[in-house]
Design an enzyme around this catalytic site. Structure first.
Site, PDB file in Angstrom:
ATOM      1  N   SER A 127       0.771  -1.075  -0.001  1.00 28.42           N
ATOM      2  CA  SER A 127      -0.120   0.184   0.221  1.00 28.42           C
ATOM      3  C   SER A 127       1.148   1.123   0.001  1.00 28.42           C
ATOM      4  O   SER A 127       1.555   1.341  -0.977  1.00 28.42           O
ATOM      5  CB  SER A 127      -0.868  -0.057   1.517  1.00 28.42           C
ATOM      6  OG  SER A 127      -1.747   0.919   0.668  1.00 28.42           O
TER       7      SER A 127
ATOM      8  N   ASP B 230      -3.158   6.587  -3.104  1.00 30.03           N
ATOM      9  CA  ASP B 230      -1.632   6.206  -2.211  1.00 30.03           C
ATOM     10  C   ASP B 230      -0.898   4.687  -3.322  1.00 30.03           C
ATOM     11  O   ASP B 230      -1.577   4.728  -4.569  1.00 30.03           O
ATOM     12  CB  ASP B 230      -2.238   5.652  -0.907  1.00 30.03           C
ATOM     13  CG  ASP B 230      -2.631   3.981  -1.004  1.00 30.03           C
ATOM     14  OD1 ASP B 230      -4.034   4.423  -2.303  1.00 30.03           O
ATOM     15  OD2 ASP B 230      -3.528   3.062  -0.275  1.00 30.03           O
TER      16      ASP B 230
ATOM     17  N   ASP C 289      -0.922   1.796  -3.819  1.00 33.03           N
ATOM     18  CA  ASP C 289      -2.372   0.440  -4.341  1.00 33.03           C
ATOM     19  C   ASP C 289      -3.694   1.304  -5.163  1.00 33.03           C
ATOM     20  O   ASP C 289      -4.190   0.281  -5.125  1.00 33.03           O
ATOM     21  CB  ASP C 289      -2.238  -0.784  -4.125  1.00 33.03           C
ATOM     22  CG  ASP C 289      -2.740  -0.513  -2.187  1.00 33.03           C
ATOM     23  OD1 ASP C 289      -2.834   0.830  -1.860  1.00 33.03           O
ATOM     24  OD2 ASP C 289      -3.456  -1.680  -1.850  1.00 33.03           O
TER      25      ASP C 289
ATOM     26  N   ASP D 206      -6.113   2.193  -2.925  1.00 33.15           N
ATOM     27  CA  ASP D 206      -7.909   1.956  -2.782  1.00 33.15           C
ATOM     28  C   ASP D 206      -7.573   3.480  -1.931  1.00 33.15           C
ATOM     29  O   ASP D 206      -8.902   3.583  -1.202  1.00 33.15           O
ATOM     30  CB  ASP D 206      -7.518   0.519  -1.421  1.00 33.15           C
ATOM     31  CG  ASP D 206      -6.359   0.337  -0.892  1.00 33.15           C
ATOM     32  OD1 ASP D 206      -5.437   1.088  -0.831  1.00 33.15           O
ATOM     33  OD2 ASP D 206      -6.752  -0.054   0.370  1.00 33.15           O
TER      34      ASP D 206
HETATM   35 MG    MG Z   1      -3.878   0.780   0.113  1.00 34.45          MG
END
Ligand code: MG
Length: 451
Positions: free
Chosen positions: A99, A239, A241, A243
Site C-alpha cells: 500500500s 496511495d 495501491d 485504494d
Molecule cells: Mg492502500
C-alpha cells in the site's frame, strides 16, 4: 491447541521485502491459498514495487503447485483486482502490495471469492498451513494465463456509476498517483469520460521518487500548487495501491478524508434515506451529524478496512468509509476503492453545480486531534485495563479500545495500535476549548496507564 505466530496484521501480511517477506514466503502463501480454496482460479496482481515481480513469481508457483490455475493480472490496483475476483466465477485472489508503506516494504493481501479480503478465520487457517509448510503433492499443476492490463469490466463498472457524463467534459482535474499503480486507473477513466486530466507522478516507479506514497497533506504540496496554477476544478491523490483517495479543492486546499466521506454520505442519503452507513469508531462527528440530519443509520466498527467491508456486506449498507480516504461504495463493490471515490466526488460536484470547497463548507465543523503515546506491546493490555477501571461508569463503547462520549461536547477514544508499539488517543469536540478540556482530562490518564 497449536499456537501459530500471527502473520496477518490489520492490512494482510506486511513486512520488509527480502528479509521478512521473501520469495519462499510468497510460495507458501500461494500454496496455502491453493490448499484452502481448491479448484479456484487464483487472480494474482502486484503494485509497482521493485520486489513485487519476485514475490509474484513465488505466489504463482505456490498456487500452480497445488493444482490451481493462475490468472496473472500483472500491474493492477488492489480495488481493480478485488473487483475482477468478484466478477470472475470460481476465483480467489492475491495482491502483492504494501500500500502506502516505504519502498523497502511489501506484502500480500488475500482476497476471498466474493472479492473482499478473507475473514479472520480463513487467515488463521492459512497461517496454520504456512507454518506447517508441508504440502500435498499435486501431479497436475495448474495453468498460468497472462492477462496483464485486462480491466475493461472494471472500467465498465465504474462508468456505470457516473451520473452525468456530459458535464465531466468541462472539468479540469489534476491527478497525483504518487508513482503508484493508480496511474493505470483513475487518469484513464476520467480521460475516457472526457475530462481534461493533468497527471503528476504518473510513471509507476517502486522507489516512489515523486512523493511519499501516503496521501497526507504534507505530501501533497505539489498537487495543491498545480490545482491552483491550472485553475483546475479538483485534485485527486492516491496511495501506492490505489485504494485510497484524498481530494484537493479548487482553491488548492487538501481536504480531510472524513469531510469528503461526509459529503459523499450526504449526497447518497439524499436519494436513499434511512440507508446504512458504516464507519470505524474513530471517525469524525461530521459523518454522524450528516447521518443524523439525513435520517441515515450509522453503524460503527473496529478500525480496519476488512472490518468495514465485512460489516457493509453483513448489514447491507450503501456506503462505508474511513478518515484516511477510504470509501467503500457497495453498489460498485464493498471494498476501499480510490477510483470509485473519485467518481463519487465528481458526481457530487456536477450534481450540485458548485465547486468542491463550497460543498464542503456546508458541512458542520469539528476539531479533532490524534495522538500517539508510546507503549510496549506487552504493556498494552494492562494500560487498557487500567483505563477501563479509572473510567468506569462513563464508557460508551469497548468495541475497539475505550470510548467515552462527553455529552453535548465531543468524545475521546484510546486504543492499542495493531501495527506499532503505541496507544492512540483520539479526541474530537465542537469547539477548540471543549477539545482542550477533553484532552486535559484524558491525556494524563493515558500517560499514567502506560507508566
Ligand atoms: Mg492502500
Amino acid at each position: 491447541m497449536l499456537m501459530v505466530p500471527r502473520l496477518f496484521g490489520t492490512n494482510g501480511i506486511r513486512g520488509v521485502a527480502g528479509t521478512e517477506i521473501d520469495a519462499g514466503l510468497a510460495f507458501r502463501v500461494g500454496s496455502a491459498l491453493g490448499t484452502l480454496l481448491p479448484k479456484q482460479r487464483v487472480l494474482i496482481g502486484r503494485d509497482g514495487r521493485l520486489s513485487s515481480p519476485m514475490l509474484l513469481e513465488g505466489v504463482a508457483a505456490g498456487v500452480l503447485a497445488r493444482g490451481n490455475d493462475v490468472d496473472d493480472r500483472g500491474l493492477i490496483t488492489t480495488p481493480a483486482l478485488e473487483f475482477m475476483v468478484k466478477n470472475t466465477p470460481h476465483s480467489a485472489g492475491i495482491m502483492i502490495t504494501a500500500s502506502h508503506n516505504p519502498p523497502e516494504y511489501n506484502g500480500f493481501k488475500v482476497v476471498d471469492s466474493d472479492g473482499i479480503e478473507i475473514p479472520r478465520a480463513k487467515e488463521e487457517k492459512m497461517e496454520l498451513l504456512i507454518h506447517r509448510d508441508r504440502w500435498r503433492a499435486s501431479y497436475q499443476p495448474g495453468r498460468r494465463i497472462i492477462n496483464e492490463g485486462r480491466i475493461e469490466s472494471y472500467f465498465d463498472g465504474l462508468e456505470g456509476q457516473v451520473l452525468v457524463r456530459d458535464a465531466i467534459q468541462s472539468m479540469k482535474i489534476v491527478i497525483d498517483t504518487g508513482n503508484g499503480v493508480a496511474a493505470l486507473t483513475t487518469p484513464t477513466l476520467l480521460r475516457r469520460l472526457g475530462a481534461r486530466v493533468i497527471g503528476i507522478n504518473d510513471v509507476i516507479d517502486g522507489e516512489f521518487p515523486g512523493r511519499n506514497s501516503e496521501p497526507r497533506p504534507e505530501n501533497l504540496g505539489a498537487l495543491s500548487n498545480i490545482v491552483r496554477e491550472e485553475k483546475a476544478d479538483l485534485g485527486i491523490a492516491h496511495d501506492g495501491d490505489g485504494d485510497r483517495a484524498i481530494f484537493v479543492d479548487e482553491t488548492g486546499i487538501v481536504q480531510p478524508g472524513d469531510r469528503t466521506l461526509a459529503l459523499v454520505a450526504d449526497e447518497l442519503l439524499r436519494n436513499h434515506p434511512r440507508a446504512n452507513i458504516v464507519t470505524p469508531i474513530n471517525t469524525s462527528m461530521v459523518v454522524s451529524e450528516i447521518a443524523k440530519k439525513r435520517k441515515g443509520n450509522l453503524i460503527l466498527t473496529k478500525v480496519g478496512s476488512i472490518e468495514v467491508s465485512r460489516t457493509v456486506v453483513k448489514v447491507g449498507a450503501l456506503l462505508g468509509g474511513e478518515e484516511n480516504g477510504g470509501i467503500f461504495y457497495a453498489p460498485h463493490h464493498p471494498v476501499r476503492d480510490g477510483t470509485m471515490a473519485a467518481v463519487l466526488v465528481v458526481n457530487a460536484i456536477i450534481r450540485n453545480g458548485r465547486p468542491l470547497s463550497k460543498l464542503l463548507d456546508r458541512l458542520p465543523r469539528f476539531h479533532m486531534v490524534k495522538e500517539k503515546i508510546p507503549c510496549k506491546e506487552e504493556a498494552k493490555d494492562h494500560a487498557i485495563n487500567m483505563l477501563r477501571a479509572s473510567l468506569k461508569g462513563r464508557i460508551s463503547s469497548t468495541l475497539d479500545g475505550i470510548r467515552v462520549d462527553v455529552e453535548g461536547r465531543g468524545w475521546a477514544l484510546v486504543r492499542a495500535s495493531g501495527t506499532e508499539p503505541l496507544l492512540r488517543l483520539y479526541a474530537e469536540a465542537k469547539t477548540e476549548d471543549q477539545l482542550q478540556e477533553i484532552l486535559d482530562e484524558f491525556r494524563p490518564l493515558v500517560l499514567n496507564a502506560v507508566k
